[in-house]
Design a protein around this motif. Sequence first.
Motif, PDB file in Angstrom:
ATOM      1  N   VAL A  92      -0.080  -5.689   1.068  1.00 56.48           N
ATOM      2  CA  VAL A  92      -1.423  -6.151   0.746  1.00 56.48           C
ATOM      3  C   VAL A  92      -1.290  -7.634   0.395  1.00 56.48           C
ATOM      4  O   VAL A  92      -0.541  -8.010  -0.492  1.00 56.48           O
ATOM      5  CB  VAL A  92      -2.026  -5.362  -0.435  1.00 56.48           C
ATOM      6  N   ASP A 133       0.848  -1.184   0.000  1.00 58.95           N
ATOM      7  CA  ASP A 133       0.000   0.000   0.000  1.00 58.95           C
ATOM      8  C   ASP A 133       0.889   1.241   0.000  1.00 58.95           C
ATOM      9  O   ASP A 133       1.745   1.393   0.878  1.00 58.95           O
ATOM     10  CB  ASP A 133      -0.919  -0.007   1.220  1.00 58.95           C
ATOM     11  N   GLU A 140     -14.270  -2.002  -0.195  1.00 58.76           N
ATOM     12  CA  GLU A 140     -13.200  -1.755   0.767  1.00 58.76           C
ATOM     13  C   GLU A 140     -13.825  -1.608   2.145  1.00 58.76           C
ATOM     14  O   GLU A 140     -14.744  -0.821   2.343  1.00 58.76           O
ATOM     15  CB  GLU A 140     -12.464  -0.460   0.391  1.00 58.76           C
TER      16      GLU A 140
END
Length: 178
Positions: free
Chosen positions: A84, A77, A155
């Motif tokens: 990630v 990230d 998300e």
Amino acid sequence: MSILPPSRRLWWKEPVHGIEMIWIIIALLWCLVLFLWMPYWHLYGKQNLSNESYKTPPEVFESKANAMAKAHTVRTDAKSNIPVVHPPAGSDVYMLGRLWQWWPILELEKNKSYRLHISSLDWQHGFSLQPTNINLQILPGYETVVTITPDQSGEFAIVCNEYCGVGHHTMLGKIFVK
């Protein structure tokens, strides 16, 4: 000693009035309804997850999380510099809480099941997955295991909802569901 003692000393041998008996029966029935409602709500209310908990030293849990992240990291990230991780469906996934972050960021697949292992390395943390209503208390030395099956893409934010020190307000994590 009372000012005016009761005329009969054995008050529990007095007959119960009819209206009192009705209220006692109503109260007992209501207690029974509430008692039976608790297991029903746990199983069908979709509010609390059934989970497992194991005593695990923080160093052991950290090594498991590091091994999983090393094996399945797909990118880092840019904003937080946290890896990630995209683990295979059906696998054990490890997430750890430490001052003041959830590590790593997870990338999961929609409608696939995962066994999510969560623990803390330092203090008590709260694991609150938003906007869903998953809320767990995470303690150091204990590994909480929850089977999750994401049914929505998007998300999702993980918020620490147990005060854990000066940086508590910055303790956020992410789970991406594709």
